[in-house]
Design a protein around this motif. Sequence first.
Motif, PDB file in Angstrom:
ATOM      1  N   ASN A  42       0.826  -1.213   0.000  1.00  0.00           N
ATOM      2  CA  ASN A  42       0.000   0.000   0.000  1.00  0.00           C
ATOM      3  C   ASN A  42       0.856   1.257   0.000  1.00  0.00           C
ATOM      4  N   ILE A  45       2.029   1.746  -3.547  1.00  0.00           N
ATOM      5  CA  ILE A  45       0.939   2.211  -4.414  1.00  0.00           C
ATOM      6  C   ILE A  45       0.674   3.694  -4.175  1.00  0.00           C
ATOM      7  N   ASP A  46       0.864   4.157  -2.936  1.00  0.00           N
ATOM      8  CA  ASP A  46       0.692   5.586  -2.647  1.00  0.00           C
ATOM      9  C   ASP A  46       1.641   6.452  -3.472  1.00  0.00           C
ATOM     10  N   TYR A  47       2.756   5.875  -3.905  1.00  0.00           N
ATOM     11  CA  TYR A  47       3.705   6.578  -4.784  1.00  0.00           C
ATOM     12  C   TYR A  47       3.405   6.322  -6.266  1.00  0.00           C
ATOM     13  N   ASP A  48       2.275   5.676  -6.549  1.00  0.00           N
ATOM     14  CA  ASP A  48       1.927   5.283  -7.920  1.00  0.00           C
ATOM     15  C   ASP A  48       2.965   4.344  -8.509  1.00  0.00           C
ATOM     16  N   ALA A  49       3.549   3.507  -7.659  1.00  0.00           N
ATOM     17  CA  ALA A  49       4.522   2.504  -8.097  1.00  0.00           C
ATOM     18  C   ALA A  49       3.822   1.150  -8.116  1.00  0.00           C
ATOM     19  N   PHE A  50       3.961   0.458  -9.232  1.00  0.00           N
ATOM     20  CA  PHE A  50       3.264  -0.811  -9.388  1.00  0.00           C
ATOM     21  C   PHE A  50       4.188  -1.958  -9.772  1.00  0.00           C
ATOM     22  N   TYR A  63      11.444   4.766 -10.039  1.00  0.00           N
ATOM     23  CA  TYR A  63      10.522   3.740 -10.531  1.00  0.00           C
ATOM     24  C   TYR A  63      11.219   2.634 -11.316  1.00  0.00           C
TER      25      TYR A  63
END
Length: 77
Positions: A42, A45-50, A63
């Motif tokens: 989570n 994901i808060d960093y928009d890292a997937f 990234y």
Amino acid sequence: MSNVIIYSQNDCPPCTFIKNYLTEKNVDYTEKNISLNSTYRNEMIDYDAFATPFILLNNEPMYQIDMDKINAELNIE
């Protein structure tokens, strides 16, 4: 002193590569394995890292593995 956090997961060759590299260069880092802890997932994901490895280098998101940037930031020759 630099602050390095690596978000990783099990069976991730690039994660293993960067962790081994930093260990060889005597760079301390914190590993957050998203396979073992959903809180870390989570956070990532808060960093928009997937994708892993996701690296926070001095609180700046990375990234993908950028060896030139890592070496420059950590003064590795």
